[in-house]
Design a protein around this motif. Structure first.
Motif, PDB file in Angstrom:
ATOM      1  N   GLY A  57       9.637  11.726 -12.866  1.00  0.00           N
ATOM      2  CA  GLY A  57       8.509  10.991 -12.307  1.00  0.00           C
ATOM      3  C   GLY A  57       7.858  10.087 -13.314  1.00  0.00           C
ATOM      4  N   ARG A  58       7.672  10.580 -14.550  1.00  0.00           N
ATOM      5  CA  ARG A  58       7.028   9.782 -15.595  1.00  0.00           C
ATOM      6  C   ARG A  58       7.865   8.550 -15.946  1.00  0.00           C
ATOM      7  N   VAL A  59       9.165   8.728 -16.089  1.00  0.00           N
ATOM      8  CA  VAL A  59      10.025   7.625 -16.515  1.00  0.00           C
ATOM      9  C   VAL A  59      10.282   6.653 -15.371  1.00  0.00           C
ATOM     10  N   LEU A  60      10.676   7.189 -14.228  1.00  0.00           N
ATOM     11  CA  LEU A  60      11.157   6.330 -13.152  1.00  0.00           C
ATOM     12  C   LEU A  60      10.041   5.572 -12.459  1.00  0.00           C
ATOM     13  N   THR A  61       8.836   6.147 -12.379  1.00  0.00           N
ATOM     14  CA  THR A  61       7.747   5.388 -11.767  1.00  0.00           C
ATOM     15  C   THR A  61       7.409   4.161 -12.604  1.00  0.00           C
ATOM     16  N   VAL A  62       7.348   4.341 -13.918  1.00  0.00           N
ATOM     17  CA  VAL A  62       7.076   3.193 -14.793  1.00  0.00           C
ATOM     18  C   VAL A  62       8.194   2.171 -14.675  1.00  0.00           C
ATOM     19  N   SER A  63       9.446   2.636 -14.645  1.00  0.00           N
ATOM     20  CA  SER A  63      10.578   1.721 -14.544  1.00  0.00           C
ATOM     21  C   SER A  63      10.581   0.986 -13.202  1.00  0.00           C
ATOM     22  N   ILE A  64      10.295   1.706 -12.122  1.00  0.00           N
ATOM     23  CA  ILE A  64      10.276   1.088 -10.795  1.00  0.00           C
ATOM     24  C   ILE A  64       9.195   0.010 -10.721  1.00  0.00           C
ATOM     25  N   GLY A 122       0.815  -1.217   0.000  1.00  0.00           N
ATOM     26  CA  GLY A 122       0.000   0.000   0.000  1.00  0.00           C
ATOM     27  C   GLY A 122       0.840   1.255   0.000  1.00  0.00           C
ATOM     28  N   LEU A 123       1.909   1.264   0.786  1.00  0.00           N
ATOM     29  CA  LEU A 123       2.795   2.426   0.831  1.00  0.00           C
ATOM     30  C   LEU A 123       3.527   2.601  -0.494  1.00  0.00           C
ATOM     31  N   PHE A 124       3.911   1.486  -1.103  1.00  0.00           N
ATOM     32  CA  PHE A 124       4.577   1.540  -2.405  1.00  0.00           C
ATOM     33  C   PHE A 124       3.667   2.171  -3.456  1.00  0.00           C
ATOM     34  N   VAL A 125       2.412   1.723  -3.493  1.00  0.00           N
ATOM     35  CA  VAL A 125       1.463   2.274  -4.454  1.00  0.00           C
ATOM     36  C   VAL A 125       1.236   3.760  -4.191  1.00  0.00           C
ATOM     37  N   ALA A 126       1.129   4.139  -2.911  1.00  0.00           N
ATOM     38  CA  ALA A 126       0.936   5.545  -2.576  1.00  0.00           C
ATOM     39  C   ALA A 126       2.126   6.397  -3.004  1.00  0.00           C
ATOM     40  N   LEU A 127       3.341   5.873  -2.836  1.00  0.00           N
ATOM     41  CA  LEU A 127       4.534   6.606  -3.255  1.00  0.00           C
ATOM     42  C   LEU A 127       4.571   6.751  -4.771  1.00  0.00           C
ATOM     43  N   ILE A 128       4.265   5.671  -5.484  1.00  0.00           N
ATOM     44  CA  ILE A 128       4.235   5.729  -6.946  1.00  0.00           C
ATOM     45  C   ILE A 128       3.214   6.755  -7.408  1.00  0.00           C
ATOM     46  N   ALA A 129       2.045   6.748  -6.770  1.00  0.00           N
ATOM     47  CA  ALA A 129       1.006   7.717  -7.132  1.00  0.00           C
ATOM     48  C   ALA A 129       1.471   9.144  -6.852  1.00  0.00           C
ATOM     49  N   SER A 130       2.168   9.354  -5.744  1.00  0.00           N
ATOM     50  CA  SER A 130       2.662  10.692  -5.414  1.00  0.00           C
ATOM     51  C   SER A 130       3.702  11.155  -6.421  1.00  0.00           C
ATOM     52  N   LEU A 131       4.583  10.259  -6.823  1.00  0.00           N
ATOM     53  CA  LEU A 131       5.581  10.609  -7.829  1.00  0.00           C
ATOM     54  C   LEU A 131       4.915  10.957  -9.152  1.00  0.00           C
ATOM     55  N   MET A 132       3.896  10.178  -9.518  1.00  0.00           N
ATOM     56  CA  MET A 132       3.163  10.455 -10.750  1.00  0.00           C
ATOM     57  C   MET A 132       2.402  11.774 -10.651  1.00  0.00           C
ATOM     58  N   ALA A 133       2.031  12.155  -9.432  1.00  0.00           N
ATOM     59  CA  ALA A 133       1.190  13.337  -9.242  1.00  0.00           C
ATOM     60  C   ALA A 133       1.956  14.639  -9.328  1.00  0.00           C
ATOM     61  N   VAL A 134       3.282  14.603  -9.239  1.00  0.00           N
ATOM     62  CA  VAL A 134       4.065  15.840  -9.254  1.00  0.00           C
ATOM     63  C   VAL A 134       3.775  16.663 -10.499  1.00  0.00           C
TER      64      VAL A 134
END
Length: 423
Positions: A128-135, A21-33
């Motif tokens: 954020g766009r590149v690294l979230t997808v890669s992560i 859950g925390l991982f998904v929230a972090l990914i969403a936050s990175l995408m949200a920037v």
């Protein structure tokens, strides 16, 4: 106890080292920037224009467009860098740069200085766009990747719902400059969370040398892969229609409906529609597959857009009809975006960073150009926007048909052996 992501869920990734859950929230936050950096600006455009003496109203769109160009162009760099040095250090440095550029933008005294700061803000935000997808690709593949991306997409879509209202609220407290200071603070919080809580997800064994030859090979491999190339181009066209909406919507409410105060509410409805569809996608994509869901949604987008073109051309457009038709269009969009992105990455998992960079660069820059063309065509009617959605939707359908050799809805079977296994 919370569900933990397997620390080594796949042969490629090292795992993020945090609860799911925390991982998904972090990914969403990175995408949200980035959407926060774009959408919170929309209510402020008229005030920015007056404050910085922008003579032509359509030129205010450059506050959005220049950010998106920087965001798109820089994506080609972040993938190779993260494939070589890892995801985490590149992410932290770029977010610190984003925060710095936000402060500089907030202090700008001329339109040219603001645009320069926005350009570099976009360049920094591209990570954020590149690294979230890669992560996410380091840890998941196939339909499970689509599910994770859908959940993240649903959470981060709350940002467009709230962003215009946040921007408007901030301006009640002060000038438009405070919005940039807010962005700096948001990025700073994300830096702290990702820096202290997330582990490096790219296993050292899979790091690639940072050389022109290695980068060129990765780019060439991405462009040679039929599915990666096809869905990248389809994403470009669909993103172009979204950028046309973002560029035009503030002027539509101010100049056509003469109801700028209703803009945040209707925009929130658009974001909510996309969030609902992303949630539905996260629930059904593993059962029906990315192709059935996204291809059906693409046909729906074309159909709704065709109705909107007729309504606009026959001068029957009202604020209510606009809201309903855009909500329906964006519902379809929410079922397309994450699935097209997942399919574009299906067969390039071994070069996830570079592939994500190439796809982000092409889709964002190409989409920004298409969206700017739609926005600059604004003529006091909704026709350019509705026509843009319809024509770009048809073009995307053509690209998908070529990619799938004329067959829609067919299931994708086994992933390549080089990809991480589903888990």
């Amino acid at each position: 106890m919370p569900t933990q992501i397997d620390p080594k869920p796949a042969s490629q990734g090292a795992g993020p080292g945090m609860a799911f859950g925390l991982f998904v929230a972090l990914i969403a936050s990175l995408m949200a920037v980035t959407p926060l950096g774009i959408d919170s600006m929309l209510p402020a455009l008229p005030e920015i224009g007056r404050s910085l003496n922008i003579a032509t109203e359509n030129h205010q769109q450059w506050v959005i467009a220049i950010y998106v160009f920087g965001f798109g162009a820089a994506q080609i760099v972040y993938g190779p860098l993260s494939d070589s040095y890892g995801r985490k250090p590149i992410l932290v440095v770029s977010l610190l740069l984003f925060s710095t550029m936000s402060i500089i933008a907030g202090l700008s005294q001329s339109f040219e200085a603001l645009l320069a700061a926005r350009l570099f803000q976009g360049i920094a935000g591209a990570s954020g766009r590149v690294l979230t997808v890669s992560i996410v690709r380091d840890c998941f593949s196939g339909r499970q990747m689509a599910r994770v991306m859908s959940i993240s997409f649903m959470i981060f879509l709350a940002v467009p719902i709230m962003a215009p209202s946040i921007g408007q609220l901030i301006m009640l407290l002060g000038s438009w400059r405070l919005i940039f200071f807010f962005l700096a603070g948001f990025a700073g919080v994300v830096v702290i969370i990702s820096g202290f809580l997330m582990h490096e997800t790219l296993h050292p064994e899979y790091r690639r040398p940072l050389s022109a030859r290695a980068i060129g090979q990765g780019i060439a491999q991405t462009l040679r892969e039929r599915t990666a190339l096809g869905y990248m181009l389809a994403m470009t066209l669909i993103f172009g229609s979204l950028m046309g909406f973002i560029n035009s919507v503030q002027q539509i409410f101010a100049d056509i409906f003469h109801a700028p105060k209703w803009f945040p509410a209707v925009f929130a409805g658009v974001g909510l529609s996309m969030a609902v569809s992303a949630f539905i996608n996260s629930r059904i994509v593993e059962r029906f597959g990315t192709r059935k869901v996204s291809h059906t949604a693409l046909l729906g987008l074309i159909g709704v857009s065709a109705v909107h073109v007729v309504v606009a051309m026959t001068r029957h457009e009202t604020m209510l009809s606009f809201a309903i038709l855009q909500w329906a269009t964006m519902f379809c969009f929410g079922l397309i975006g994450s699935n097209f992105g997942s399919m574009a990455m299906e067969n390039v998992g071994e070069i996830a960073g570079t592939a994500s960079s190439v796809q982000g660069f092409v889709s964002t820059c190409g989409g920004a150009l298409l969206g700017l063309a739609i926005g600059q065509a604004f003529n006091g009617t909704v026709v350019p926007l509705a026509l843009g959605f319809f024509l770009l939707g048809l073009a995307a359908l053509g690209v998908v048909l070529i990619t799938e050799r004329g067959k829609l809805f067919r299931a994708h079977h086994a992933a390549r052996a080089t990809e991480p296994a589903l888990h």
